[in-house]
Design an enzyme around this catalytic site. Structure first.
Site, PDB file in Angstrom:
ATOM      1  N   ARG A   1      74.842  68.942   2.293  1.00  0.00           N
ATOM      2  CA  ARG A   1      76.189  69.194   2.791  1.00  0.00           C
ATOM      3  C   ARG A   1      76.066  70.100   4.010  1.00  0.00           C
ATOM      4  NH1 ARG A   1      77.352  65.393   0.344  1.00  0.00           N
ATOM      5  NH2 ARG A   1      78.889  65.127  -1.319  1.00  0.00           N
TER       6      ARG A   1
ATOM      7  N   GLU B   1      83.363  67.900   8.650  1.00  0.00           N
ATOM      8  CA  GLU B   1      83.386  66.467   8.988  1.00  0.00           C
ATOM      9  C   GLU B   1      84.819  65.993   9.121  1.00  0.00           C
ATOM     10  OE1 GLU B   1      80.975  64.296   6.176  1.00  0.00           O
ATOM     11  OE2 GLU B   1      79.264  65.580   6.563  1.00  0.00           O
TER      12      GLU B   1
ATOM     13  N   HIS C   1      76.945  60.826   8.219  1.00  0.00           N
ATOM     14  CA  HIS C   1      76.938  60.922   6.752  1.00  0.00           C
ATOM     15  C   HIS C   1      76.700  59.550   6.099  1.00  0.00           C
ATOM     16  CE1 HIS C   1      78.554  63.657   3.324  1.00  0.00           C
ATOM     17  NE2 HIS C   1      77.603  62.852   2.891  1.00  0.00           N
TER      18      HIS C   1
HETATM   19  C1  GLV Z   1      77.023  61.770  -0.404  1.00  0.00           C
HETATM   20  O1  GLV Z   1      76.930  62.691   0.338  1.00  0.00           O
HETATM   21  C2  GLV Z   1      77.103  61.939  -1.820  1.00  0.00           C
HETATM   22  O2  GLV Z   1      77.261  63.082  -2.282  1.00  0.00           O
HETATM   23  O3  GLV Z   1      77.042  60.924  -2.538  1.00  0.00           O
END
Ligand code: GLV
Length: 326
Positions: A241, A270, A288
């Site tokens: 993250r 984001e 992401h």
């Molecule tokens: C993506 O970042 C997830 O947590 O699946």
């Protein structure tokens, strides 16, 4: 169908998942962005028995309190820092995430980022497209070779282990930090050494990879002081993250070449990206997409949907393996 449960899906997801969920209630599939704010959710959530949401959906205490009929929130993600899990449990609302199904996709992706970064793919591609390639050069785009280098992993869960396994195959030495030490058999298999102090791990890394969840303890864990500890040739990879890193400090470290490069799949706010990261040298910025394969995104959806189906059918928690326990 008037009394059938109402299920809100906050963004378009694979059709197989939609078709499956239609067997368990009346489905509303919202357009991207509709439920990226608390206000929008608070307004509409009272109508729903189940919520299948994205990691960008802010499922706060206020949202959960407004969900008077809500029985389950299933996140279309393994990370669930967007959900106030404690508040959900206090209100008797179950929470599910999607572990396991994305491990290989994310392990592959972390390895791809490391290879692309260490061998300067982005710069070299830009160089060629800009018409600068005038023939083979002995000193052009020299990168870091992986064999014998040390990969430090913070967060040795499933994804950290999947990355370690791949990096080990490339001859890297693995050190890791985790809330608790992993089983000896796993350490042995990955030839991985546990480092109890994050600072000590950071000092020893040629490559630092963040694979931990975002918690109060990991928020801005990689700050200016930690970045100072990395050697100048170090590369940083983040697929966890964004807020695990202090992005302003990282942008400064990259611009002043205190570290040699970074590959970032995640960002603190984001879809915004810190403006100084956009111009940082040897930096890969990706939207992401660590789990973004056809197979994995369908599997993520099915796992989240099965938790919803289980709860709506009144199955005991023990039969729904991906519920987060209180
Ligand atoms: C993506 O970042 C997830 O947590 O699946």
């Amino acid at each position: 169908m008037a009394d059938s449960p109402h299920i809100l899906v906050t963004e378009p997801i694979p059709q197989k998942v939609i078709s499956f969920l239609e067997n368990f209630g009346t489905l509303t599939v919202a357009q991207k962005g509709t439920y990226d704010t608390e206000e929008a959710l608070i307004k509409d959530i009272p109508d729903y028995d189940a919520l299948l949401c994205m990691l960008s959906t802010p499922v706060s205490k206020k949202v959960l309190e407004a969900g008077k009929k809500l029985k389950i929130v299933a996140n279309f993600a393994v990370g669930y820092d967007n959900i106030d899990v404690e508040a959900a449990h206090q209100l008797g609302i179950k929470v599910a995430n999607t572990p396991d199904v994305l491990t290989d996709a994310c392990g592959d992706y972390a390895m791809a980022l490391l290879l692309a970064l260490s061998r300067k793919f982005k710069e070299a591609d830009e160089y060629l497209r800009n018409g600068n390639f005038t023939g083979w050069e002995p000193l052009g785009f020299l990168g870091m070779e992986l064999r014998g280098r040390t990969l430090g992993i913070i967060g040795m869960g499933r994804i950290g282990q999947a990355f370690a396994q791949r990096a080990q195959a490339f001859g890297m030495k693995i050190i890791y930090h985790n809330r608790s030490r992993v089983e000896q058999a796993i350490e042995k298999n990955l030839n991985a050494t546990f480092i109890p102090e994050v600072r000590e791990l950071v000092e020893q890394c040629d490559v630092l990879s963040l694979n931990c969840p975002l918690t109060d303890q990991t928020h801005h864990l990689i700050d200016e002081n930690m970045l100072e500890l990395l050697p100048e040739h170090a590369l940083l990879i983040n697929i966890s993250r964004g807020a695990v890193i202090d992005e302003a400090a990282l942008a400064n470290a990259l611009h002043s070449q205190k570290i040699a490069g970074a590959a970032l799949d995640v960002f603190e706010n984001e879809p915004e990206v810190h403006p100084k990261l956009l111009t940082a040298p040897n930096t890969l910025l990706l939207p992401h997409i660590a789990s973004a394969t056809h197979k994995t995104r369908e599997a993520i959806g099915m796992l989240a949907a099965k938790a919803i189906a289980g709860v709506l059918e009144g199955k005991p928690d023990s039969e729904i393996p991906n519920l987060i326990s209180p």
